[in-house]
Design a protein around this motif. Structure first.
Motif, PDB file in Angstrom:
ATOM      1  N   ALA A 206       0.964  -1.191   0.111  1.00 19.94           N
ATOM      2  CA  ALA A 206      -0.014  -0.029   0.084  1.00 19.94           C
ATOM      3  C   ALA A 206       0.679   1.199  -0.006  1.00 19.94           C
ATOM      4  N   GLU A 207       0.594   2.180  -1.022  1.00 18.08           N
ATOM      5  CA  GLU A 207       1.148   3.517  -1.034  1.00 18.08           C
ATOM      6  C   GLU A 207       0.953   4.320   0.317  1.00 18.08           C
ATOM      7  N   PRO A 208       1.709   4.805   0.965  1.00 17.41           N
ATOM      8  CA  PRO A 208       1.529   5.458   1.868  1.00 17.41           C
ATOM      9  C   PRO A 208       0.984   7.096   1.747  1.00 17.41           C
ATOM     10  N   ALA A 209       0.015   7.549   2.351  1.00 16.95           N
ATOM     11  CA  ALA A 209      -0.386   9.007   1.870  1.00 16.95           C
ATOM     12  C   ALA A 209      -0.247   9.826   3.118  1.00 16.95           C
TER      13      ALA A 209
ATOM     14  N   ILE B 287      -3.952   2.885   3.767  1.00 16.61           N
ATOM     15  CA  ILE B 287      -5.268   2.432   3.728  1.00 16.61           C
ATOM     16  C   ILE B 287      -5.331   1.292   2.729  1.00 16.61           C
ATOM     17  N   ILE B 288      -5.808   0.289   3.271  1.00 20.65           N
ATOM     18  CA  ILE B 288      -5.925  -1.142   2.529  1.00 20.65           C
ATOM     19  C   ILE B 288      -7.444  -1.293   2.280  1.00 20.65           C
ATOM     20  N   SER B 289      -7.737  -1.318   1.004  1.00 19.99           N
ATOM     21  CA  SER B 289      -9.233  -1.363   0.643  1.00 19.99           C
ATOM     22  C   SER B 289      -9.413  -2.507  -0.258  1.00 19.99           C
ATOM     23  N   ARG B 290     -10.076  -3.279   0.036  1.00 23.39           N
ATOM     24  CA  ARG B 290     -10.215  -4.475  -0.848  1.00 23.39           C
ATOM     25  C   ARG B 290     -11.531  -5.491  -1.011  1.00 23.39           C
ATOM     26  N   VAL B 291     -11.850  -5.694  -1.935  1.00 26.73           N
ATOM     27  CA  VAL B 291     -12.938  -6.984  -1.926  1.00 26.73           C
ATOM     28  C   VAL B 291     -12.524  -7.998  -2.290  1.00 26.73           C
ATOM     29  N   PHE B 292     -12.830  -9.369  -1.266  1.00 24.25           N
ATOM     30  CA  PHE B 292     -12.458 -10.660  -1.353  1.00 24.25           C
ATOM     31  C   PHE B 292     -13.409 -11.451  -2.077  1.00 24.25           C
ATOM     32  N   GLU B 293     -12.719 -12.428  -2.666  1.00 24.43           N
ATOM     33  CA  GLU B 293     -14.002 -13.641  -2.943  1.00 24.43           C
ATOM     34  C   GLU B 293     -13.528 -14.870  -2.158  1.00 24.43           C
ATOM     35  N   ASP B 294     -14.390 -15.837  -2.113  1.00 23.82           N
ATOM     36  CA  ASP B 294     -14.269 -17.071  -1.305  1.00 23.82           C
ATOM     37  C   ASP B 294     -13.493 -16.623   0.063  1.00 23.82           C
ATOM     38  N   ARG B 295     -13.911 -15.977   0.818  1.00 28.84           N
ATOM     39  CA  ARG B 295     -13.603 -16.001   2.177  1.00 28.84           C
ATOM     40  C   ARG B 295     -14.632 -15.861   3.275  1.00 28.84           C
ATOM     41  N   ASP B 296     -14.416 -16.488   4.321  1.00 31.94           N
ATOM     42  CA  ASP B 296     -15.445 -16.153   5.166  1.00 31.94           C
ATOM     43  C   ASP B 296     -15.385 -14.929   5.950  1.00 31.94           C
TER      44      ASP B 296
ATOM     45  N   GLU C  13       0.909   0.767  13.642  1.00 30.25           N
ATOM     46  CA  GLU C  13       0.503   1.983  13.689  1.00 30.25           C
ATOM     47  C   GLU C  13      -0.167   2.457  12.096  1.00 30.25           C
ATOM     48  N   ASN C  14      -0.907   3.430  12.230  1.00 26.18           N
ATOM     49  CA  ASN C  14      -1.263   4.398  10.892  1.00 26.18           C
ATOM     50  C   ASN C  14      -1.936   3.529   9.537  1.00 26.18           C
ATOM     51  N   VAL C  15      -2.804   2.264   9.948  1.00 24.02           N
ATOM     52  CA  VAL C  15      -3.255   1.681   9.237  1.00 24.02           C
ATOM     53  C   VAL C  15      -4.816   1.631   9.195  1.00 24.02           C
ATOM     54  N   VAL C  16      -5.527   1.772   7.997  1.00 24.55           N
ATOM     55  CA  VAL C  16      -6.996   1.839   8.145  1.00 24.55           C
ATOM     56  C   VAL C  16      -7.433   0.418   7.201  1.00 24.55           C
ATOM     57  N   ALA C  17      -8.141  -0.211   7.693  1.00 25.40           N
ATOM     58  CA  ALA C  17      -8.600  -1.411   6.810  1.00 25.40           C
ATOM     59  C   ALA C  17     -10.064  -1.527   6.209  1.00 25.40           C
ATOM     60  N   LEU C  18     -10.315  -1.402   4.922  1.00 32.84           N
ATOM     61  CA  LEU C  18     -11.649  -1.172   4.544  1.00 32.84           C
ATOM     62  C   LEU C  18     -11.608  -2.682   3.886  1.00 32.84           C
ATOM     63  N   LEU C  19     -12.260  -3.629   4.368  1.00 25.71           N
ATOM     64  CA  LEU C  19     -12.455  -5.089   3.510  1.00 25.71           C
ATOM     65  C   LEU C  19     -13.926  -5.285   3.417  1.00 25.71           C
TER      66      LEU C  19
END
Ligand SMILES: [Zn+2]
Length: 408
Positions: free
Chosen positions: A298-301, A306-315, A330-336
């Motif tokens: 992830a490119e830091p801004a 910010i880790i933003s991703r749509v997953f297939e085949d996960r529960d 530190e300094n991470v936002v996860a949008l899964l």
């Protein structure tokens, strides 16, 4: 009153009789006869079925004043005095004779061995039940049932004679009856030679061998008594076949003999538990590795990733695990997000050193997804059914986070 031919001979299947009354009840003709071999529902035993001329006899009941009513499957009409030819379904009658006679034998076995009385009895489509005054610890009841079953089957194997006695109440009082005798002009007593005397109006075998086999399937506590479920004769044979087929099919899957099936299944369960434990451990490791790779990529801004991703085949559990590992540093936002059937599910999380409100962010996202969500300021869940909006929703959420949420 109809003469009860089934009392004179429980093995009589064909008889003729004269119609004494007939009327319609809905679409069904109800017929009374001067005599009948059809056993009416009562005493825990369902009625016989069979035929009357060309009509089917669907069920038979007895009124309080002793009239036997045959309910036919049609409205075919009869005149009083007509002679009719009747036939009992013998397979069903024999099945009932076996269950009912087996009950006499088993009830006496429990009484003789443990003094346990039978307070209730019924034959259902699946099994026969007796309610016993048998009080003990579960393993003691298992043991008592095994002993009663053995004694009952020994009496069956003896092929003892079964006799019917019509006695007066005074005569009945002199007999060693198992049940309390009831008040009636005539008492019908069923004697199983050297074993049981019991007043009963049911249909019985001529000898105990006819019962075939008495097999107890299970027991339970009911109405402060011990309810025992058992099968006799043809029902026991069918049950034996069914259980054998199942046990054999399982044994073949394990390539083992039927006697080893139980230990094979136990081993399989233990192995499965061990593998699940191992799978959970590996999932933890995989989440750490994956989180590390996602953060690296992830490119830091302004110092924020910010880790933003749509997953297939996960529960959802896997998604939660990954979100936790992503925000460990530190300094991470996860949008899964993931798609499940026709819904989208979301997990938003942020590092502890940040202050963006994930719960508020989630509520806004879910509104657009046509669903609901929320949670804590640092970890939130949600979802919705507008799956086609998912990519835009994540983009919107990313924009909101990078639009200068204050960071410590
Ligand atoms: Zn009986």
């Amino acid at each position: 009153m109809t003469t009860k031919l089934y009392w004179e001979d429980a093995h009589l299947t064909r008889f003729t009789a004269r119609v004494t009354d007939a009327w319609l009840r809905g679409a069904h003709r109800i017929v009374e006869l001067d005599q009948s071999a059809f056993y009416p529902t009562g005493g825990g035993q369902p009625s016989d079925t069979g035929s009357m001329n060309s009509a089917r006899v669907m069920d038979v009941e007895i009124t309080d004043d002793g009239r036997i009513l045959h309910r036919l499957d049609s409205d075919i009409s009869f005149a009083i005095g007509d002679e009719v030819s009747c036939e009992i379904d013998w397979d069903r009658r024999r099945e009932m004779i076996q269950q009912h006679t087996g009950q006499h034998v088993l009830s006496q076995a429990f009484f003789r061995l443990f003094g346990a009385e039978t307070k209730g009895f019924r034959i259902t489509d699946r099994s026969t039940e007796i309610d016993l005054t048998l009080e003990a610890q579960p393993d003691e009841i298992d043991n008592a049932i095994a002993r009663a079953e053995e004694l009952a089957n020994a009496v069956v194997f003896d092929n003892r004679e079964i006799r019917v006695h019509n006695v007066t109440p005074e005569g009945a009082a002199a007999l060693p009856l198992r049940k309390e005798s009831f008040v009636a002009d005539c008492v019908r007593v069923i004697e199983i030679a050297d074993f049981d005397w019991s007043p009963c109006g049911g249909t019985h075998a001529k000898r105990t061998g006819e019962v075939g086999l008495i097999a107890v399937r299970s027991w339970e506590r009911a109405k402060k008594m011990t309810r025992v479920h058992f099968l006799c004769g043809a029902r026991a044979l069918n049950d034996y076949r069914r259980v054998s087929r199942t046990a054999d099919a399982i044994a073949r899957k394990f390539s083992s003999g039927m006697d080893e099936v139980e230990s094979s299944v136990t081993r399989l369960f233990e192995e499965n538990k061990r593998l699940q434990r191992r799978a959970r451990e590996l999932a933890q490791i995989a989440a750490i590795v994956e989180a590390h790779e996602l953060i690296e990529g992830a490119e830091p801004a302004e110092g924020l990733r910010i880790i933003s991703r749509v997953f297939e085949d996960r529960d959802i559990e896997e998604l939660n695990l990954l979100a936790h590992r992503l925000v460990d540093g530190e300094n991470v936002v996860a949008l899964l997000a993931m798609k499940e059937n026709l819904t989208a599910r979301l997990v938003f999380a942020r590092s502890a050193n940040l202050s963006a409100d994930m719960s508020a962010l989630m509520r806004a996202a879910c509104e657009r997804l046509g669903g609901r969500g929320g949670g804590k300021p640092d970890f939130a869940h949600g979802g919705g059914t507008n799956v086609s909006e998912l990519d835009q929703v994540l983009e919107m959420s990313r924009a909101t986070v990078s639009a200068g949420q204050p960071r410590s």
